[in-house]
Enzyme design. Structure first.
Site, short mmCIF file in Angstrom:
data_model
loop_
_atom_site.label_atom_id
_atom_site.label_comp_id
_atom_site.label_asym_id
_atom_site.label_seq_id
_atom_site.Cartn_x
_atom_site.Cartn_y
_atom_site.Cartn_z
N SER A 222 0.82 -1.21 0.00
CA SER A 222 0.00 0.00 0.00
C SER A 222 0.86 1.26 0.00
O SER A 222 1.68 1.43 -0.90
CB SER A 222 -0.95 -0.06 1.19
N LYS A 226 4.02 2.02 -2.59
CA LYS A 226 4.37 3.18 -3.42
C LYS A 226 5.83 3.57 -3.12
O LYS A 226 6.61 3.88 -4.02
CB LYS A 226 3.44 4.37 -3.11
N TRP A 313 -10.52 -0.16 -4.46
CA TRP A 313 -9.98 1.19 -4.22
C TRP A 313 -8.61 1.37 -4.88
O TRP A 313 -8.25 2.45 -5.34
CB TRP A 313 -9.90 1.38 -2.70
N HIS A 365 -7.81 -5.75 1.03
CA HIS A 365 -6.56 -4.99 1.10
C HIS A 365 -5.75 -5.41 2.33
O HIS A 365 -6.13 -5.13 3.46
CB HIS A 365 -6.95 -3.51 1.20
C1 GTR Z 1 -5.47 4.32 1.85
C2 GTR Z 1 -4.98 5.16 0.72
C3 GTR Z 1 -4.25 4.29 -0.24
C4 GTR Z 1 -3.33 3.31 0.43
C5 GTR Z 1 -3.76 2.85 1.79
C6 GTR Z 1 -2.71 2.22 2.68
O1 GTR Z 1 -6.28 4.97 2.73
O2 GTR Z 1 -6.07 5.77 0.13
O3 GTR Z 1 -3.59 5.08 -1.20
O4 GTR Z 1 -2.02 3.77 0.44
O5 GTR Z 1 -4.33 3.85 2.52
O6 GTR Z 1 -1.55 2.64 2.74
O7 GTR Z 1 -3.07 1.28 3.40
#
Ligand code: GTR
Length: 383
Positions: A222, A226, A313, A365
Site C-alpha cells: 500500500s 508506493k 480502491w 486490502h
Molecule cells: C489508503 C490510501 C491508499 C493506500 C492505503 C494504505 O487509505 O487511500 O492510497 O495507500 O491507505 O496505505 O493502506
C-alpha cells in the site's frame, strides 16, 4: 467506518469498468525531443533519466543521497529468536549532514546457520509500531517463514524518518537533514523520506558480511508499496522490487481514474507527494508520465506487483495493466521477452516468470502469508 468509505462518500468515485476512459498513455519510447528510443544505451542515457526527472519533479520529489557521514551501531543482538533459527539485531543508523543529525532504527533477522551471506528482503513498514520485530502474527511480516526459506529480512518503521501526518511529516529527516526541501514545490515529502530510509538500510546491508546485498529485495504494501516502487526506481542496488496493492500513485495507472484518484489521494494525504502532483487533480491526462513508466524504471532488474480481488480502491486491473504495458521494456529494449495474459478478469494463477511477475488473490486490502509465498517464489526465480 474506514477512511476509504468516508472518502467514497465525499467524492464521485468510479468503480465501474465501463466508465473507465479510453486509455491514451504517454509513449515511454519517445523522448521529450521526439527521438524514438530503440537501444539500451538510448534508454539508459536519454529516456530513463528523463523519466526519473519527471517523476521527481511532478510526483514524488527527490530521495536525496547527499550526507556527510553514516554510522551503524548494533544496539542489541539476540542469538535465539524463533527457537534458534535466527539471529536478531537492532541497528541504529546515524546520519549527519551539515552539522545536523538524524538517527533511525533497523530491525534485522538473519538465518542462524547459513554457510554463505544471505539474500535479504527489506519490508518498508508503516503499520504496527514494533521495536522488537514481532509483527508477524497476521502474515504482514512472516519472519519465520522468510527465514526458513533462507532469506535474511529487515524492517524499519516509516515514523522513524517521517511521521505519517499532514501537520508533522517534516518533523524527522526532512527538517533535520534536508530543510531546504520543504519550501520547494517539487521537494522531498514522506515518500522521499521513507525511500531515504530504505536506501540507508541498503547502505547497512552492503556493510554486513552476513548479507548478500547484491541479492536484495524491497517489499512494501500500500503506501509502503508506493515507497518501494519509487525507491527501486531511484536506487538500482535493489535487484527485486515488489509492490503489494499500492494502487493510486503506486502500481495503478492514474489515467484510468478507477477507485482512488490523484485528487482524492492528494486531499487525504497532502504530505505524501510533492506539491506539483496536486496540479494533476482531475487532470490526469496532462501528466507527462503514468505508472507503467515507473514499473519500467526497474529494468533490467526484476519487478513484481500484486493485487487483492476486493481491493477495488487500489484498482487491481490498473495495477496489472501498468505492469503488463511497462514490461515492454524487457521485450523491446533488453531483448528478454516477458508475457502477460490479455484476459485479466480470468487470471487465476500467479504469473511467475523472469524479470516481471504478478498475482491477484482473493480477499481484501492486506499483506498476507499467501502474498509472501508468491513473492519468495518470484525472488528465487530471479536471483
Ligand atoms: C489508503 C490510501 C491508499 C493506500 C492505503 C494504505 O487509505 O487511500 O492510497 O495507500 O491507505 O496505505 O493502506
Amino acid at each position: 467506518i474506514s477512511l476509504n468509505s468516508i472518502l467514497m462518500a465525499q467524492y464521485d468515485v468510479n468503480e465501474d469498468e465501463s466508465k473507465v476512459p479510453p486509455l491514451a498513455l504517454p509513449d515511454p519510447f519517445i523522448s521529450k525531443e521526439g527521438k524514438v528510443i530503440t537501444s539500451i544505451s538510448e534508454w539508459e542515457n536519454i529516456r530513463r533519466p528523463e523519466l526519473i526527472n519527471l517523476f521527481t519533479e511532478e510526483v514524488y520529489g527527490p530521495i536525496p543521497g547527499d550526507f556527510d557521514e553514516i554510522k551503524f551501531e548494533e544496539v542489541s543482538e539476540s542469538q535465539n529468536p524463533l527457537e534458534g533459527l535466527a539471529i536478531f539485531k537492532e541497528i541504529d543508523i546515524r546520519v549527519s549532514r551539515k552539522g545536523q543529525k538524524h538517527s533511525m532504527r533497523l530491525n534485522l533477522f538473519l538465518p542462524q546457520n547459513s554457510s554463505k551471506p544471505s539474500p535479504v528482503i527489506l519490508l518498508v513498514n508503516h503499520r504496527e509500531k514494533s521495536e522488537d520485530g514481532k509483527i508477524a502474527e497476521d502474515g504482514y511480516w512472516p519472519v519465520e517463514n522468510i527465514i526458513k526459506r533462507g532469506f535474511a529480512t529487515a524492517s524499519f518503521h516509516g515514523e522513524t524518518v517521517a511521521p505519517d501526518d499532514a501537520e508533522r511529516f517534516s518533523e524527522g529527516v526532512i527538517s533535520n537533514l534536508y530543510p531546504e526541501e520543504l519550501p520547494n514545490p517539487a521537494g522531498m515529502r514522506t515518500f522521499g523520506a521513507w525511500g531515504w530510509a530504505a536506501m540507508r538500510a541498503m547502505d547497512y546491508f552492503e556493510k554486513d558480511p552476513l548479507i548478500d546485498a547484491k541479492k536484495s529485495t524491497i517489499v512494501g504494501h500500500s503506501r509502503s508499496g508506493k515507497t518501494a516502487l519509487w525507491t527501486g526506481a531511484i536506487d538500482e542496488r535493489w535487484s527485486v522490487v515488489i509492490s503489494n496493492e499500492s494502487g493510486c500513485g503506486g502500481a495503478a495507472l492514474s489515467r484510468r481514474k478507477f477507485g482512488e484518484t490523484v485528487k482524492i489521494i492528494n486531499n487525504a494525504f497532502p504530505h505524501w507527494f510533492n506539491d506539483n502532483f496536486k496540479n494533476y487533480a482531475d487532470h490526469e491526462e496532462s501528466l507527462p508520465i503514468d505508472q507503467h513508466m515507473l514499473a519500467m524504471m526497474m529494468a533490467p532488474r526484476s519487478v513484481y506487483f500484486s493485487s487483492a480481488r476486493e481491493d477495488r480502491w487500489a484498482d487491481p486491473k490498473g495495477e496489472y495493466l501498468s505492469l503488463k504495458i511497462g514490461s515492454r521494456i524487457y521485450s523491446e529494449i533488453y531483448e528478454q521477452p516477458v508475457a502477460f495474459p490479455d484476459d485479466f478478469e480470468n487470471l487465476k494463477a500467479p504469473v511467475l516468470q523472469k524479470h516481471s511477475g504478478y498475482h491477484i488473490r482473493e480477499g481484501k486490502h492486506n499483506l498476507t502469508l499467501e502474498d509472501w509465498n508468491h513473492f519468495m517464489d518470484f525472488i528465487e526465480l530471479n536471483q
